[in-house]
Design an enzyme around this catalytic site. Sequence first.
Site, mmCIF file in Angstrom:
data_model
loop_
_atom_site.group_PDB
_atom_site.id
_atom_site.type_symbol
_atom_site.label_atom_id
_atom_site.label_comp_id
_atom_site.label_asym_id
_atom_site.label_seq_id
_atom_site.Cartn_x
_atom_site.Cartn_y
_atom_site.Cartn_z
ATOM 1 N N LYS A 205 -3.521 -16.142 -11.236
ATOM 2 C CA LYS A 205 -2.431 -15.892 -11.159
ATOM 3 C C LYS A 205 -2.157 -14.585 -10.171
ATOM 4 O O LYS A 205 -2.768 -13.229 -10.296
ATOM 5 C CB LYS A 205 -1.526 -15.763 -12.107
ATOM 6 C CG LYS A 205 0.326 -15.471 -12.081
ATOM 7 C CD LYS A 205 0.666 -15.475 -13.339
ATOM 8 C CE LYS A 205 2.284 -14.079 -12.987
ATOM 9 N NZ LYS A 205 3.030 -14.238 -13.992
HETATM 10 C C1 R5P Z 1 4.099 -9.286 -14.910
HETATM 11 O O1 R5P Z 1 3.339 -8.462 -15.823
HETATM 12 C C2 R5P Z 1 4.064 -10.636 -15.774
HETATM 13 O O2 R5P Z 1 2.702 -11.034 -15.929
HETATM 14 C C3 R5P Z 1 4.976 -11.936 -15.151
HETATM 15 O O3 R5P Z 1 4.799 -12.884 -15.831
HETATM 16 C C4 R5P Z 1 4.685 -11.303 -14.021
HETATM 17 O O4 R5P Z 1 5.166 -10.393 -13.238
HETATM 18 C C5 R5P Z 1 5.252 -13.214 -13.152
HETATM 19 O O5 R5P Z 1 7.072 -12.507 -13.067
HETATM 20 P P1 R5P Z 1 7.284 -12.804 -11.552
HETATM 21 O O6 R5P Z 1 7.895 -13.776 -11.557
HETATM 22 O O7 R5P Z 1 8.760 -11.922 -12.884
HETATM 23 O O8 R5P Z 1 6.764 -11.503 -11.222
#
Ligand code: R5P
Length: 303
Positions: A205
């Site tokens: 990711k």
């Molecule tokens: C943050 O550390 C988490 O892993 C979240 O899952 C990640 O940031 C994704 O969320 P967002 O789309 O709000 O950035």
Amino acid sequence: MPEADTVKPTKEKNYYEHIPMATPGFFLKGASALDWGMKNRLARIFNPATGRTVMLAIDHGYFQGPTTGLERIDLNIVPLMPMADALMLTRGILRTTVPPALTKPIVLRCSGGPSILKELSNEELAVDIEDAVRLNVAAVTLQVFIGGEYETRSVHNMTRLVDMGLRLGIPTMAVTAVGKTMTRDAQYFRLACRICAELGAHMVKTYYCEEGFETITASCPVPIVMAGGKKLPELEALTMAYNAIQQGAAGVDMGRNIFQSEAPKAMMQAIAKVVHESLKPKAAFDLYETLKNQEAGKPKRRG
Ligand code: R5P
């Protein structure tokens, strides 16, 4: 800072962005040689018909507490869950708040330690793999802080999680954490994503960047899902998701741009159309507006 081999290059790099990597025998990039259980779990996360996923990320509380939009997951997020392809969350929220009858694949947050008050890269593994099995998860996940103060520790966390997951057929998703100050450009993300894949992550990711995102997906031999990042106006978030998919992402793992939207259900449905059907951003935004207005017109439930 990254990519020491760019010093006095003798040859231009070539990522062959327009030639997708072959996927013999299984639809997902880099997964052909995996065992049946691993493939089956990945096929629950990524829709085999499109090869893509819309993952809803709601794990933010593991380091920042009751994040805006996640104050009451039971009230505001559980109703969204049936619309996601997969859910990324902590075991605390899973056990306390998610109905066990929900059969959506779970991507379980397995790192933790520092809060937003401390150095974020100083994480440890925070879940035993046996508990991941007990919770019947489809994958495990953690942050990897390439370039961060505790870079080696976070990489070692990942390789241990990958090893434990491999023993039990559970894939690992690495998240390229940017911390508070790290650069977010293609050069950095190519480095971070490739390190994660080389050291065993089954999917990565990472964040979108305007310039050269297709070189990040092309040079990473496992699927990349795009993180949403901070809240943007809906059209911008839909455009970012569209561009990421067109540039080789195998889906999105979005949080704030969905649960902090004025109409999270409408946003979730619009994002799904962008991801699975390559709906153009403007058309997706029109759909979002239509669904939002329909939702606003519904009588509110009492009690
Ligand atoms: C943050 O550390 C988490 O892993 C979240 O899952 C990640 O940031 C994704 O969320 P967002 O789309 O709000 O950035």
